[in-house]
Design an enzyme around this catalytic site. Structure first.
Site, PDB file in Angstrom:
ATOM      1  N   ASP A  76     -28.633   1.492  18.302  1.00  0.00           N
ATOM      2  CA  ASP A  76     -27.611   0.806  18.184  1.00  0.00           C
ATOM      3  C   ASP A  76     -27.935  -0.358  17.212  1.00  0.00           C
ATOM      4  OD1 ASP A  76     -26.287   2.001  20.012  1.00  0.00           O
ATOM      5  OD2 ASP A  76     -27.632   1.108  21.741  1.00  0.00           O
TER       6      ASP A  76
ATOM      7  N   ASP B 218     -27.864  -1.200  23.451  1.00  0.00           N
ATOM      8  CA  ASP B 218     -29.438  -1.500  24.054  1.00  0.00           C
ATOM      9  C   ASP B 218     -30.623  -0.677  23.464  1.00  0.00           C
ATOM     10  OD1 ASP B 218     -28.777   1.190  25.146  1.00  0.00           O
ATOM     11  OD2 ASP B 218     -30.341   0.867  26.609  1.00  0.00           O
TER      12      ASP B 218
ATOM     13  N   ASP C 140     -21.729   1.112  23.988  1.00  0.00           N
ATOM     14  CA  ASP C 140     -22.604   2.251  23.950  1.00  0.00           C
ATOM     15  C   ASP C 140     -22.418   2.634  25.300  1.00  0.00           C
ATOM     16  OD1 ASP C 140     -24.502   4.138  23.551  1.00  0.00           O
ATOM     17  OD2 ASP C 140     -26.079   2.736  24.554  1.00  0.00           O
TER      18      ASP C 140
END
Length: 624
Positions: free
Chosen positions: A523, A519, A322
């Site tokens: 996700d 995080d 990410d």
């Protein structure tokens, strides 16, 4: 910190004590029987020697058979069965000395296992010993000592010098904290008034007040303790794989033993094959190396939830990562203020931040923080309201204003002002516009920059064997490319929603083992879908930490690269131990079948091999 957990912790020491007493008893019996037997044999009484050796073997054999029965009930099939067959066969053919040697070496191997596991898990189990039991709480102008289970969000606690923070919270005043047990940081970190502090850190400065933000059961440290307990109970896939090999290894052993007996007509050769094929502690080399690797990773601020996760980390092919909060800090900062004619930059920021006091959005908080940093005096707007995720509207000094992104302010602007707004936004920047009385007052440009050293960390991961790195982000593609364009990524997938990230992980899994790092709450599904999920545990969402297999307790990805190097080395050492140990055992079995090794010689040779491979596995504790 629940009653169930307390029950598990209470039961664990009792089980450990029983196992420890059984191991001590086995060693005493085997050693005593062997010593008395040798003494009797030395004075010319072989009959008494046989009795002594047999008496020393039987208790060990009983304990071993009991452990085998328990293991089989749990669905585990191990090489300890070969040890039991070797002792029993040696007794049946009168090779009592060989049986006594095998019994002593088996009992000694169990003791070596306990030592190895204890040393390897020291850093992880130390977390359990630091769990605070009580806290000092302010109540009605006085201080009281309460169990940490009684703490609720909003309680004000007094943290003395040396205290371990019992809950996550906000510092009131200033604090100096030792977070080494959580993150591996060697130096204390300072926390100012209003900053957050993690439970499990130690106060190494003056006493300070902490305003509880979570209950003890929901705090960072409680979650870490639960993860450590899960990790301690987990069994690595390599260990299970080794147990499956045990069935084939035992079949080969029995076939070779029976073949030697049938071809030579000598039952002693069959016993010698069984004895030399008794790798009592050999199979322990895998869990010892894996647990040692988990211990070293914990020391680097990387909490691995189980041996399986560490083993998978050692063979990752693809990294899906990410952007916001992972490659970047996750906090946008002001990079430029563009003022319309007649407006001052500071006044634009002051008014925008004043409006944004009504919002808890990350961008709004960043603007307010920047205004405070510049010592601007903010006012509270009248008739203010927030449009969730878009912006804030309100009245300041009798003037109607609104602040927010392009979509929020577009309807309030004339076409020429909207065009000017679009032209002023560089690639990769986040725009916050301030509109006063229907006119564009100015733009605030913000950007979330890369973490320090992230490029070097990704390059190191490539050197460790990661062949493909893919960015998965919900941001626009132009924003993502502007921020990460210099990182040399293999692919950039932008404008993703959670289900898109899951689908991306699924596609990447076709090319090998996939590790997903993120995080946020969005996700979490992708972390579960990946072969290995890694969560940023310092400021990441609780959902992602719960879904992940590995938690990064330090800010940044450098600890993950360290853990990857540790995992690959631990896996390599474990495989070395298994291959070399079983290979040497196989050669010894062939020699025994050909009549070149007597049962006693085979037992001594095999136990030397076993000790050597376990000591080799313990190398995983040391730096490379």
């Amino acid at each position: 910190m629940t009653e169930a957990r307390d029950g598990r912790m209470a039961a664990a020491p009792n089980g450990a004590l029983v196992r420890r007493l059984a191991r001590i008893g086995a060693i005493v019996c085997a050693l005593t029987g062997l010593a008395f037997g040798l003494l009797a044999w030395g004075i010319g009484r072989p009959d008494i020697a046989d009795l002594a050796w047999t008496a020393g073997v039987i208790p060990v054999l009983v304990i071993l058979v009991g452990e085998i029965v328990v293991s089989l009930r749990q669905g585990n099939f191990g090489l300890d069965i070969v040890a039991a067959l070797a002792m029993l066969a040696a007794l049946l053919v009168g090779e009592t000395l060989a049986a006594a040697v095998v019994a002593l070496m088996y009992a000694g191997g169990q003791a070596l296992e306990a030592f190895a596991e204890g040393r390897a898990g020291r850093e992880m189990t130390a977390l359990l010993d630091r769990v605070p039991k009580h806290a000092t709480r302010y109540r009605d102008g006085a201080l009281e000592t309460v169990p940490i289970a009684a703490i609720v969000p909003g309680d004000r606690l007094l943290i003395h010098l040396g205290d371990v923070l019992p809950v996550d919270g906000t510092v009131a005043g200033a604090a100096l904290l030792d977070q080494s047990a959580l993150t591996g940081e060697s130096l204390p970190v300072a926390r100012s008034d209003g900053e957050t502090a993690m439970s499990g850190a130690s106060n190494v400065g003056a006493a300070f007040d902490l305003v509880a933000g979570e209950s003890a059961a929901r705090s960072t440290y409680a979650g870490i303790v639960r993860m450590v307990e899960e990790a301690a109970r987990a069994k690595a896939p390599m260990a299970r794989l080794a147990d499956r090999y045990a069935l084939g290894f035992m079949a080969v052993t029995i076939a070779l033993s029976l073949g030697a007996w049938l071809l030579s007509g000598d039952a002693v050769r069959a016993v010698a094959v069984l004895v030399v094929a008794t790798p009592c502690p050999l199979i322990l080399a895998v869990p010892v190396a894996i647990v040692a690797g988990m211990s070293r990773a914990a020391g680097r601020g990387v909490l691995v939830k189980g041996g399986g996760a560490l083993e998978t980390l050692g063979r990752i092919d693809t990294l899906v990562v990410d952007k916001t909060g992972t490659l970047t800090h996750g906090i946008a900062t002001v990079t430029r203020i563009v003022a319309s004619k007649g407006w001052d930059e500071a006044e634009i920021l002051r008014l925008a931040a004043s409006l944004d006091q009504l919002s808890q959005h990350a961008i709004a908080r960043a603007l307010v923080a920047e205004a405070h940093r510049r010592d601007l005096v903010l006012v509270m707007p009248q008739e203010g309201r927030e449009v969730a995720g878009e912006g804030v509207e309100g009245t300041i000094d009798g003037r109607a204003m609104l602040v927010g992104g392009r979509q929020h302010v577009a309807s309030a602007l004339a076409p020429d002002e909207l065009a000017a707004l679009d032209a002023a936004v560089p690639a990769g920047a986040l725009i916050v516009a301030l509109v006063v009385e229907g006119r564009l007052a100015g733009l605030i440009l913000m950007q979330d920059g890369l973490r320090d050293g992230v490029g070097a960390t990704l390059a190191r991961m490539r050197a460790l064997g990661v062949g493909r790195i893919v960015l998965a982000t919900g941001d626009r593609r132009d924003v993502a490319l502007a921020v990460t364009g210099d990182l040399g990524l293999d692919a950039v997938a932008a404008d993703l929603v959670p289900q898109d990230k899951v689908a991306l992980v699924g596609r990447e899994k076709a090319g090998g083992s996939v590790m997903m790092v993120g995080d946020g709450v969005n996700d979490a599904p992708a972390l579960v879908a990946a072969d290995l999920g890694v969560a940023m545990g310092v400021e990441g969402a609780a959902a992602s930490a719960e879904a992940a297999d590995i938690i990064l307790l330090r800010d940044g990805l450098d600890g993950l690269a360290d853990a990857m190097a540790i995992a690959r080395r631990s896996r390599r050492i474990a495989l070395q131990s298994v291959v070399v140990g079983l290979g040497l055992s196989g050669l010894g079995m062939l020699a025994a079948a050909a009549g070149y090794l007597a049962p006693v010689q085979g037992a001594l040779l095999q136990e030397l091999i076993d000790v050597a491979v376990i000591l080799n596995a313990l190398r995983a504790l040391r730096p490379a």
